[in-house]
Design a protein around this motif. Sequence first.
Motif, short mmCIF file in Angstrom:
data_model
loop_
_atom_site.label_atom_id
_atom_site.label_comp_id
_atom_site.label_asym_id
_atom_site.label_seq_id
_atom_site.Cartn_x
_atom_site.Cartn_y
_atom_site.Cartn_z
N PHE A 1 -4.26 2.16 4.03
CA PHE A 1 -4.84 1.70 2.79
C PHE A 1 -5.29 2.75 2.02
CE2 PHE A 1 -7.17 -1.24 -0.15
CZ PHE A 1 -6.24 -2.30 -0.27
N SER B 1 0.83 -1.25 -0.02
CA SER B 1 -0.07 0.19 0.00
C SER B 1 0.71 1.03 -0.13
CB SER B 1 -0.77 0.09 1.35
OG SER B 1 -1.56 1.16 1.10
N GLU C 1 -7.09 1.41 -3.79
CA GLU C 1 -6.02 0.27 -3.92
C GLU C 1 -6.56 -1.08 -3.99
OE1 GLU C 1 -1.87 2.45 -2.42
OE2 GLU C 1 -3.22 1.44 -1.07
#
Length: 317
Positions: free
Chosen positions: A264, A60, A268
């Motif tokens: 995060f 991430s 993504e």
Amino acid sequence: MGPSAEVWDQRTAIEVTKDWNGIDQVLLRTPRGASARVSLHGGQVISWRNESGEEMLFMSSKAIFKPPKAMRGGIPICFPQFGNCGSLEQHGFVRNKIWTVDDNPPHLHLNDSKGKSSIDLILKPSEEDLKYWPHSYEFRLRVSLTTDGDLIMISRIRNISGKPFSFLFAYHTYLSVSDISEVRIEGLETLDYLDNLSQRERFTEQGDAITFESEVDRVYLSSPNVIAVLDHEKKRTFVIRKEGLPDVVVWNPWEKKSKSMVDFGDEEYKQMLCVDGAAIERPITLKSGEEWKGQLELSVVPSSFCSEQLDSHWRGF
């Protein structure tokens, strides 16, 4: 392999650097240009690149690289629990610990032609660790990069206390994909699974292959030792081979959950998929002096391979 390749292995296959927190990272390389990077923070593989330098694992953009926070991406090791099923932190604590290089690793039988660039790590509990999980263990981890660029992880956990203990385990593998809507998993058809989005209720997989159009959080039970993850857009297939790991976790947080995770990115979820070799349904119990071994091997092949070819191609594993 000729002498020059052997010299290359000995001199430059392994490089140790430090991250911005001063924690060692080990870079494994092959003569053809593939690489893997292992952080001593968690014993975690944080990068695996093919011979063209293309990243195979997802990390991430918002991952937090500072102990004791676990890093979002790569291959975190989950032990002695997976999820929030006990009093310990989610997915256990070894992914948050600083491991050390194992200077005296046990002999492990590896195909010498495949496993040349390796690092051995070890983790033992501290006095503080024993206060919240009162079991003494030795956790040895070998990470290897084969001459073909395949990634192999071997975990050996030994009970060195005087009483039995039980644990769960997973290699929480974040694969990098082109677009989650273009990905399918083969090898889990007809299996029973526990659905973590439905209070771990048990269902049977009905599809010919697993595809994705919403959040998925499942544990597939008693799975085969070879699983294929096909990425149509990139025309490549991840082949996941495992030993000692009967279950497979499949996870993608999708849009809503992605926005709730601070480490995060909101979008993504489209570029990642977790497919974990794991032991979750039935805890592993070790008596005093006993040792458990769990092995994961990741490789990438062109998507012209189909599941029948994979079965025959890797039957010797």
